[in-house]
Design a protein around this motif. Structure first.
Motif, PDB file in Angstrom:
ATOM      1  N   SER A 366      -3.467  -6.031  -1.903  1.00 24.43           N
ATOM      2  CA  SER A 366      -4.240  -6.966  -2.390  1.00 24.43           C
ATOM      3  C   SER A 366      -5.657  -6.382  -3.038  1.00 24.43           C
ATOM      4  N   SER A 367      -5.880  -6.603  -4.323  1.00 25.21           N
ATOM      5  CA  SER A 367      -6.842  -6.094  -5.148  1.00 25.21           C
ATOM      6  C   SER A 367      -8.108  -6.485  -4.699  1.00 25.21           C
ATOM      7  N   VAL A 398      -1.266  -1.202   9.125  1.00 26.66           N
ATOM      8  CA  VAL A 398      -2.320  -1.345   8.203  1.00 26.66           C
ATOM      9  C   VAL A 398      -2.717   0.166   7.550  1.00 26.66           C
ATOM     10  N   SER A 399      -2.369   0.334   6.359  1.00 25.93           N
ATOM     11  CA  SER A 399      -2.693   1.962   5.820  1.00 25.93           C
ATOM     12  C   SER A 399      -3.720   1.941   4.977  1.00 25.93           C
ATOM     13  N   ALA A 400      -4.469   0.579   4.922  1.00 27.22           N
ATOM     14  CA  ALA A 400      -5.854   0.765   3.789  1.00 27.22           C
ATOM     15  C   ALA A 400      -6.408  -0.701   3.841  1.00 27.22           C
ATOM     16  N   GLY A 401      -7.840  -0.545   4.182  1.00 27.96           N
ATOM     17  CA  GLY A 401      -8.645  -1.817   4.231  1.00 27.96           C
ATOM     18  C   GLY A 401      -8.437  -2.516   5.573  1.00 27.96           C
ATOM     19  N   PRO A 430      -3.748  -5.639  13.939  1.00 31.26           N
ATOM     20  CA  PRO A 430      -4.350  -4.275  14.762  1.00 31.26           C
ATOM     21  C   PRO A 430      -4.078  -3.180  13.971  1.00 31.26           C
ATOM     22  N   THR A 431      -4.993  -2.138  14.170  1.00 30.38           N
ATOM     23  CA  THR A 431      -4.745  -0.768  13.504  1.00 30.38           C
ATOM     24  C   THR A 431      -5.309   0.099  14.595  1.00 30.38           C
ATOM     25  N   TRP A 465      -0.834  -3.518   3.486  1.00 25.27           N
ATOM     26  CA  TRP A 465      -0.211  -3.685   4.691  1.00 25.27           C
ATOM     27  C   TRP A 465       1.003  -3.277   4.625  1.00 25.27           C
ATOM     28  N   ARG A 466       1.787  -2.749   5.611  1.00 25.11           N
ATOM     29  CA  ARG A 466       3.223  -2.359   5.642  1.00 25.11           C
ATOM     30  C   ARG A 466       3.808  -3.329   6.817  1.00 25.11           C
TER      31      ARG A 466
END
Length: 745
Positions: A366-367, A398-401, A430-431, A465-466
């Motif tokens: 998502s930008s 979650v790899s960013a944000g 969760p991260t 999100w992966r």
């Protein structure tokens, strides 16, 4: 651990603790080197002078004419490349010929696989393994270890034969379909020491001119409409920017192609990458094949392929309704779409960067810090699913944000009418790392289809999100037990296990005692879990006594266990005059017989008495008293009963004698000595026989596994033999077919 199916001894295989399995054949000396991976020892072959040097196995091994065999090992040599061969011999050990592999394309001190396959000549009776290299001087070393010789090792369930999968015999399993030439090569490839499916040869497709180039397997095995298949192979692209792909194809009975599903490799470099393509065979399917190629190739570019497989699609979660493509994102996003919002969904890139299953994951980006909705395709549910509970799960990273997520299922009826969304509460994803997110939802009464629906709110711009390995399945008890009085066995079913964890299973009796339960590899004690569904058939449970099962689950071998417990279940006691005699390792032999009389037990002891002069009583030295020994007398009432008992006793295995409660005997593990089986009445037409079984009590076998097909299928037999007559010629009995025990093997 010994290589499965290896004809070679463990010493010959691993070259540990010595080189006694090997001898110099030509222009060399041999010694024990170090630095191996299958044990420390390696075969160090040193040239005496320039020219070819060869070493071979000391022993020769029985082979059957016109039967395929494989030999491989791992090699290392900084100076000179190597090859491996199968030396065919007559019954008098005279050399007939040697089937050689190609010589490895380059020398390398890194351990790499060399391999060869071939058919035994018509006059061959025995064979040896030979390794060879050709140094330009004396005192040059080549090193070898991890040797195998035997029937070809192939992927269980592969619809292709050995040469299509591994190319160890020749290049005829592939042909140049478009703008290419096809040949076999032996590049230096380093495979894990315990990866036995990869060999030394690969198929190399060379682009003849600029443009698209492709090749296809000549092998077209049967395929069934409506069955989901997966095709995969290792691809070695010429450059990281090359567009290389694998394709699963289906054909009708006339040989016309009716469907092709392509999966493009997102290569991170020029290594070896396994790429998957999956699809359900359409109506009219009669056969299938695999293809590979390069788009917009330049003249002379080479695509190499190894390990080609077409098989039924893997089950990521037992009972899940999601096809492999939608669950694992290996060939794209399948039926996933963005319903609303600015988010995008795509397959991760490149290969191997983000994944929980396979080599890719779904990637939602998502930008902006806004809400988006993504949805899967609709998946059909089993008949009668309306009103049932369903479990969902998704592996999440979650790899960013950051994100908040609402997980749900949208339901549909048979006419595709939308029955609405059932969802859980919103929560932050969760991260860090991968997390398993699960929910349970109830289907509407008229639901026949379902789709995943995720509502995602990015907490910042450029959030990523992966998601991977999704599943949707009807919720069933985690632990089930069922008694089968006809076989005196109990089926224990365990669901939603975590692959990679370790499991221990105990049988618990009313007095609280625990006994380990037997599985395919022996007693199930800290056994690695390989599937989320485990079905154990317990043939050693006592009859007439309530038992339950206690299951310990550990994330690692040293972690504190979690546990499950089953309900109690009882096998019906039945007639007290009947007893069961069972083979713990081969329960298909088990049978019930009428007991004439129980054994008159004795317990022997080893003693030595020494008479001391002047003393009345001797000095006695004793060992511990032995177990029970005695004769069990049973009846067989007809020829079928007699044949069943013969089959049970033929193996000479340790047996389990079981009785019903109240006869004042206990279940015992026993061996059976010399038997007698006279007729009950000494008349030629009398079919009743009275057997005397000399029993000796022994310990419960611990390493014996419950034998069976263990994944072996008719497809495996079909790919190994051209005709049913070949099967009959290779095996003495159908039991030998089941266990792959070939004549002379």
């Amino acid at each position: 651990m010994a290589i499965p199916g290896n004809f070679l001894s463990s010493t010959t295989e691993a070259v540990d603790p010595n080189t006694s399995g090997w001898v110099a054949k030509t222009n060399c000396t041999i010694s024990l080197g170090s630095g191996g991976r299958n044990g420390d020892g390696v075969l160090a072959v040193r040239s005496v002078a320039s020219g070819e040097m060869q070493a071979r196995t000391v022993s020769s091994y029985a082979v059957t004419p016109w039967t395929e065999y494989e030999a491989f090992c791992d090699a290392s040599g900084a100076t000179v490349p190597e090859r491996i061969g199968i030396r065919w011999l007559t019954a008098a050990n005279a050399e007939i010929s040697i089937t050689w592999s190609l010589t490895t394309a380059s020398a390398s001190a890194t351990w790499h696989r060399i391999a060869v396959g071939g058919e035994a000549p018509g006059t061959a009776a025995r064979a040896q393994v030979v390794v060879s290299s050709s140094p330009a001087a004396g005192a040059v070393f080549s090193y070898y270890e991890n040797f195998f010789f035997g029937y070809p090792i192939t992927t269980t369930g592969n619809k292709f034969g050995f040469n299509t999968e591994a190319s160890e015999i020749d290049a005829t399993a592939w042909f140049n379909e478009l703008n290419s030439t096809v040949a076999r090569q032996a590049p230096m490839v380093s495979w894990p020491v315990d990866y036995y499916l990869a060999g030394g040869h690969v198929i190399a497709m060379t682009a003849s001119a600029n443009g698209n180039a492709s090749m296809r397997s000549t092998d077209r095995p049967d395929a069934t409409p409506g069955v989901e298949y997966v095709a995969y192979c290792y691809l070695n692209p010429p450059t990281s920017g090359s567009v290389t792909w694998v394709e699963l194809r289906f054909y009708n009975s006339g040989g016309s192609q009716i469907q092709a599903t392509r999966s493009t490799l997102a290569a991170p470099g020029t290594g070896w990458y396994r790429q998957y393509a999956s699809a359900t065979a359409p109506a009219g399917t009669a056969s299938c094949s695999i293809a590979a190629g390069i788009d917009t190739a330049t003249t002379g570019q080479v695509l190499r392929v190894d390990g080609a497989v077409v098989t039924t699609a893997p089950v990521l979660r037992a009972g899940s309704v999601l096809p492999y493509a939608d669950a694992s994102f290996e060939q794209g996003v399948a039926g996933w779409t963005v319903v609303s919002g600015v988010a995008t969904i795509a397959r991760s890139t490149p290969w191997g960067t983000y994944f929980f299953d396979g080599a890719y994951a779904g990637t939602v980006t998502s930008s902006t810090a806004t809400t988006s909705v993504i949805r899967s395709a609709k998946f059909p549910l089993a008949a009668g699913s309306g009103g049932m509970d369903f479990r969902t799960e998704v592996y999440s990273n979650v790899s960013a944000g950051g994100w908040t997520l609402t997980r749900g299922v949208r339901w549909y009826d048979a006419s595709n009418a939308d029955l609405g969304l059932t969802s859980g509460s919103s929560a932050a994803i969760p991260t860090p790392n991968w997390w398993l997110l699960g929910n349970t939802f109830t289907a509407p009464a008229t639901a026949t289809q379902a789709a995943f629906e995720f509502t995602l709110t990015a907490t910042s711009g450029s959030s990523v999100w992966r998601l991977d390995r999704l599943a949707l399945w009807q919720s069933l008890p985690l632990t089930d037990v069922e008694a089968h009085d006809d076989t005196a066995s109990i089926t224990l079913t365990l669901r939603e296990l975590t692959v990679g964890e370790y499991i221990t299973i105990y049988r618990v009796t009313p007095d609280g005692s625990r006994t380990l339960v037997r599985g395919p590899s022996g007693l199930i004690n800290l056994t690695a879990i390989t599937s989320d569904l485990m079905v154990i058939e317990d043939y050693e449970a006592p009859v007439g006594v309530e038992v339950s099962y206690y299951i310990e689950l550990r994330a690692t071998l040293s972690s504190t266990p979690g546990f499950r417990a089953s309900d109690g279940v009882t096998l019906t006691a039945g007639d007290e005059n009947m007893c069961w005699v069972k083979d713990p390792g081969q329960p298909q032999r088990n049978a019930q017989f009428m007991a004439v009389s129980p054994p008159a037990w004795k317990r022997s002891i080893s003693q030595a008495a020494y008479r001391v002069r002047g003393r009345r009583n001797p000095v006695v030295f004793s060992d511990v008293r032995g177990g029970l020994e005695g004769d069990l007398v049973i009846l067989t009432r007809n020829d079928a009963d007699a044949a069943a008992l013969h089959w049970l006793l033929d193996s000479g295995n340790t047996l389990l004698w079981q009785v019903v409660p109240g006869v004042h005997e206990t279940d015992l593990y026993v061996t059976v000595g010399e038997i007698g089986l006279p007729r009950l009445i000494n008349q030629i037409d009398e079919d009743w026989r009275q057997w005397t079984l000399p029993l000796t009590q022994v310990d419960m076998p611990t390493t014996v596994g419950v034998a069976g097909s263990a994944g072996r299928t008719w497809q495996d037999i079909l790919t190994q033999f051209a005709t049913w007559q070949d099967v009959l010629d290779a095996y003495a009995t159908w039991e030998d077919v089941l266990f792959d025990r070939r004549i002379g093997g």
